[in-house]
Design an enzyme around this catalytic site. Structure first.
Site, short mmCIF file in Angstrom:
data_model
loop_
_atom_site.label_atom_id
_atom_site.label_comp_id
_atom_site.label_asym_id
_atom_site.label_seq_id
_atom_site.Cartn_x
_atom_site.Cartn_y
_atom_site.Cartn_z
CD GLU A 428 -2.78 -0.79 -0.29
OE1 GLU A 428 -3.09 -1.85 -0.84
OE2 GLU A 428 -2.95 0.32 -0.83
C1 LIG Z 1 2.72 -9.86 0.54
C2 LIG Z 1 2.51 -8.79 -0.49
C3 LIG Z 1 1.21 -8.52 -0.91
C4 LIG Z 1 0.99 -7.57 -1.91
N1 LIG Z 1 -0.29 -7.37 -2.37
C5 LIG Z 1 -0.47 -6.59 -3.48
C6 LIG Z 1 -1.74 -6.54 -4.13
O1 LIG Z 1 -2.72 -7.14 -3.68
N2 LIG Z 1 -1.85 -5.81 -5.26
C7 LIG Z 1 -0.80 -5.12 -5.81
O2 LIG Z 1 -0.97 -4.49 -6.83
N3 LIG Z 1 0.43 -5.15 -5.20
C8 LIG Z 1 0.61 -5.87 -4.06
N4 LIG Z 1 1.85 -5.92 -3.46
C9 LIG Z 1 2.95 -5.14 -4.02
C10 LIG Z 1 3.39 -3.98 -3.15
O3 LIG Z 1 2.41 -2.98 -3.16
C11 LIG Z 1 4.77 -3.54 -3.64
O4 LIG Z 1 5.68 -4.53 -3.22
C12 LIG Z 1 5.16 -2.18 -3.12
O5 LIG Z 1 4.37 -1.19 -3.72
C13 LIG Z 1 6.65 -1.86 -3.38
O6 LIG Z 1 6.98 -2.09 -4.73
P1 LIG Z 1 8.28 -2.98 -5.06
O7 LIG Z 1 8.15 -4.25 -4.33
O8 LIG Z 1 8.46 -3.05 -6.52
O9 LIG Z 1 9.49 -2.18 -4.42
P2 LIG Z 1 10.27 -0.98 -5.12
O10 LIG Z 1 9.31 -0.01 -5.68
O11 LIG Z 1 11.31 -1.54 -6.01
O12 LIG Z 1 10.98 -0.30 -3.87
C14 LIG Z 1 12.24 -0.74 -3.34
C15 LIG Z 1 12.71 0.33 -2.33
O13 LIG Z 1 12.93 1.57 -3.03
C16 LIG Z 1 12.15 2.61 -2.46
N5 LIG Z 1 11.66 3.48 -3.53
C17 LIG Z 1 11.08 3.13 -4.69
N6 LIG Z 1 10.76 4.22 -5.39
C18 LIG Z 1 11.11 5.29 -4.66
C19 LIG Z 1 11.02 6.69 -4.83
N7 LIG Z 1 10.45 7.24 -5.89
N8 LIG Z 1 11.53 7.48 -3.86
C20 LIG Z 1 12.08 6.96 -2.75
N9 LIG Z 1 12.17 5.64 -2.52
C21 LIG Z 1 11.70 4.82 -3.47
C22 LIG Z 1 11.00 1.90 -1.74
O14 LIG Z 1 10.50 2.68 -0.67
C23 LIG Z 1 11.68 0.63 -1.25
O15 LIG Z 1 12.35 0.88 -0.05
C24 LIG Z 1 2.09 -6.84 -2.44
C25 LIG Z 1 3.38 -7.09 -1.98
C26 LIG Z 1 3.60 -8.06 -1.03
C27 LIG Z 1 5.01 -8.33 -0.59
#
Ligand SMILES: Cc1cc2nc3c(=O)[nH]c(=O)nc-3n(C[C@H](O)[C@H](O)[C@H](O)COP(=O)(O)OP(=O)(O)OC[C@H]3O[C@@H](n4cnc5c(N)ncnc54)[C@H](O)[C@@H]3O)c2cc1C
Length: 562
Positions: A428
């Site tokens: 989220e």
């Molecule tokens: C158990 C689980 C359930 C989930 N359920 C859903 C779901 O139902 N539907 C859905 O759509 N998604 C879902 N997600 C996905 C989740 O919302 C994402 O994992 C989350 O938004 C982070 O994206 P990412 O994993 O690609 O991390 P990344 O975006 O790659 O982030 C990696 C790190 O970089 C930082 N970062 C990234 N961009 C920036 C920025 N612009 N500025 C500063 N810092 C930044 C982040 O804060 C983080 O620390 C789920 C994930 C998990 C693990």
């Protein structure tokens, strides 16, 4: 000790801390009388204690699994889900015109809190559906609403949200899933989504996916995203689940925790979808769902903090080890350091819950037409999400510590709390992204909405006999806010997380002051603890925030990642 839904605590907070009477006084919420709310909370509490809590360990030990393309849920989950749906716990706030109870979000927040404390992995399912119901209510056509809302609200069908793709996590604008109009009012949706919570289940007759995708001629980035409803089974002319759509669950993720919640890789291959809202305005529609979910995820932190605190308190009261220097029990609960941990767990859980409920009240008042409260809710949302989830993680970790070695042994169940809640700081919108939202979009008005909140906190604290340090820290928050507003954006981002956490500390102190006004010795002791020991952290956090991005780039990326 098994989990017990803290129904009396909810009632106290609604009455004495977050002013729920302002919500029930609204004509739109005339049904939310004290008697109705008390009866609902009490029955939901019974279901949480007796039906859901025993399932928590089952989900951890027997994760959801994929069998011939179909998700098989953990033992007992189907019955647990049915008990929640039959009691109306899955769609408390939904529109009565479609079968919902039409009660305020604040009541839904109480129910989600207790269901999460009992069995977080299962509670994830109705949380996703609730967000979908809200998005469809606001952005769906009359035909879509008539067909889907009654099924989602009754719990016969479940809903999911599909944003994330491998290259599009925090940066949703990078998504590549395509949607092509077929000319008959439907769209062919093609692409892969990852991490989709409850992407399938064996206990609902249909699963309805809300999928973000891009039309062929859409502008790049987040301005070119549209939202589509894509059912697993396409309803026939009677509205019953009909033929299978062209979509499948490819695999389930193996995770640190939340094992009972299937996290799915979804493949859409020209699946039939219907546009929700306007073309290229999908992100706005999805935000309706995500804001709802942010409150829900704040409560994930709170609910696990509650469960961890209950378990730690019970253990400390019965574990004998060493001879405490004061106190009469002879148990570890009387060691000063164990007291410090238990007091901190209780004080943080209270503050995080009060903040989430306060947000829910502002959302309800905003829905009833109060623009000031709507602006307040916008400011509180990232703070409640981040603080609630950080406190869930912290309190769950402290719960392990109180248990000593037994905390590290899975049989007690307290390690599961820490594993299950960890992801709440990530999904989220990561907590880092939440803090950037606070110092970015939520300061786009030059800090006006935040100033209004600070002014109100300061004058409230000044009028309270215990409030002098709180008023002083609200003053420091104002200084930190003005400094933030004056910074370049990347400096704001560099200081965003400590600024947010310091902000939350001041809010937490205000809620403790209100609780202490009840005169109950227990409430006053916790308020003193919070104000004396936790509130002062805010000064250090504001000092950190004041450095902005200074020093963060003193090492090259090569040096940092070498
Ligand atoms: C158990 C689980 C359930 C989930 N359920 C859903 C779901 O139902 N539907 C859905 O759509 N998604 C879902 N997600 C996905 C989740 O919302 C994402 O994992 C989350 O938004 C982070 O994206 P990412 O994993 O690609 O991390 P990344 O975006 O790659 O982030 C990696 C790190 O970089 C930082 N970062 C990234 N961009 C920036 C920025 N612009 N500025 C500063 N810092 C930044 C982040 O804060 C983080 O620390 C789920 C994930 C998990 C693990």
């Amino acid at each position: 000790m098994p989990y017990r839904a803290p129904v009396a605590e909810f009632t106290f907070l609604l009455r004495h801390v977050v002013g729920f009477d302002r919500v029930s006084a609204q004509p739109a919420y005339a049904e939310a009388t004290d008697e109705t709310v008390a009866a609902l909370l009490s029955e939901a509490g019974r279901i949480c204690d007796e039906v859901l809590a025993p399932l928590n360990r089952q989900g951890d030990l027997h994760p959801a699994r994929l069998e011939n393309g179909v998700v098989r849920t953990s033992p007992g989950y189907a019955a647990g889900y049915r008990a929640m749906a039959d009691a109306g716990m899955t769609a408390i706030a939904a529109d009565p015109a479609y079968g919902g109870l039409g009660l305020p979000q604040t009541v839904a927040a109480c129910i989600n809190d207790m269901a999460g404390g009992a069995c977080l992995a299962l509670e994830m399912n109705p949380l996703m559906t609730q967000g979908q119901i809200e998005a469809l209510s606001h952005h769906g056509s009359d035909a879509i609403k008539a067909l889907y809302l009654p099924k989602l609200i009754s719990g016969a069908w479940c809903g999911t949200m599909n944003l994330t793709e491998p290259q599009a996590g925090s940066d949703v604008g990078a998504l590549a899933t395509k949607a092509v109009a077929r000319g008959d009012g439907t769209y062919a949706v093609t692409g892969q989504k990852i991490y989709i919570s409850w992407g399938d289940t064996d206990f609902a007759a249909n699963v309805v996916h809300l999928v973000l995708a891009r039309l062929p001629d859409a502008p790049g980035g987040s301005k070119g995203i549209s939202l589509f409803l894509v059912p697993k089974l396409i309803p026939d002319e009677t509205g019953a689940p009909g033929v299978a759509n062209s979509l499948k669950v490819v695999s389930l993720e193996h995770k640190l925790g939340l094992h009972g919640s299937p996290t799915c890789v979804m493949q859409y291959d020209g699946a039939t979808g219907w546009l929700i809202g306007e073309e290229n305005r999908g992100l706005a529609a999805m935000f309706t769902m995500m804001n709802n979910a942010r409150l829900g995820v704040a409560l994930h932190g709170v609910s696990i903090a509650e469960a961890a605190t209950q378990a730690a308190a019970a253990y400390a009261a019965g574990r004998k080890q060493g001879q405490p220097l004061v106190g009469g029990t002879g148990m570890i609960v009387d060691h000063a350091d164990v007291r410090r941990m238990l007091m901190e767990m209780r004080a943080e859980t209270f503050a995080a819950r009060a903040l989430a409920f306060d947000l829910a009240v502002s959302i309800d008042l905003g829905h009833a037409g109060d623009a000031v409260q709507a602006a307040r809710a916008a400011v509180l949302t990232p703070i409640a999400k981040s603080y609630g989830t950080e406190m869930g993680i912290k309190v769950a970790n402290m719960g392990i510590q109180v248990h000593g070695g037994m905390g590290f042994i899975e049989d007690t169940g307290v390690a599961q709390f820490a594993r299950d809640v960890r992801v709440a700081a990530i999904y989220e919108g990561t907590n880092g992204i939440q803090a950037m939202d606070l110092v970015g979009r939520k300061m786009a008005d030059g800090g006006a909405a935040i100033h209004a909140l600070i002014d109100a906190m300061e004058s409230e604290a000044m009028g309270d006999p215990m409030g002098a340090p709180v008023a002083a820290m609200a003053g420091q928050l104002r200084v930190a806010t003005d400094a933030m507003v004056g910074m370049e954006l990347n400096d704001r981002f560099g200081g965003a997380v400590p600024y947010l956490m310091g902000f939350a500390r001041v809010l937490g102190a205000i809620y403790h002051l209100r609780a202490a006004q009840s005169g109950a010795a227990r409430r006053m002791a916790l308020a003193r603890f919070y104000i004396d020991r936790l509130l002062p952290e805010a000064a250090g956090l504001f000092a950190q925030a004041g450095h902005g991005a200074k020093g963060l780039y003193d090492l090259s990326a090569e040096d940092l990642c070498a």
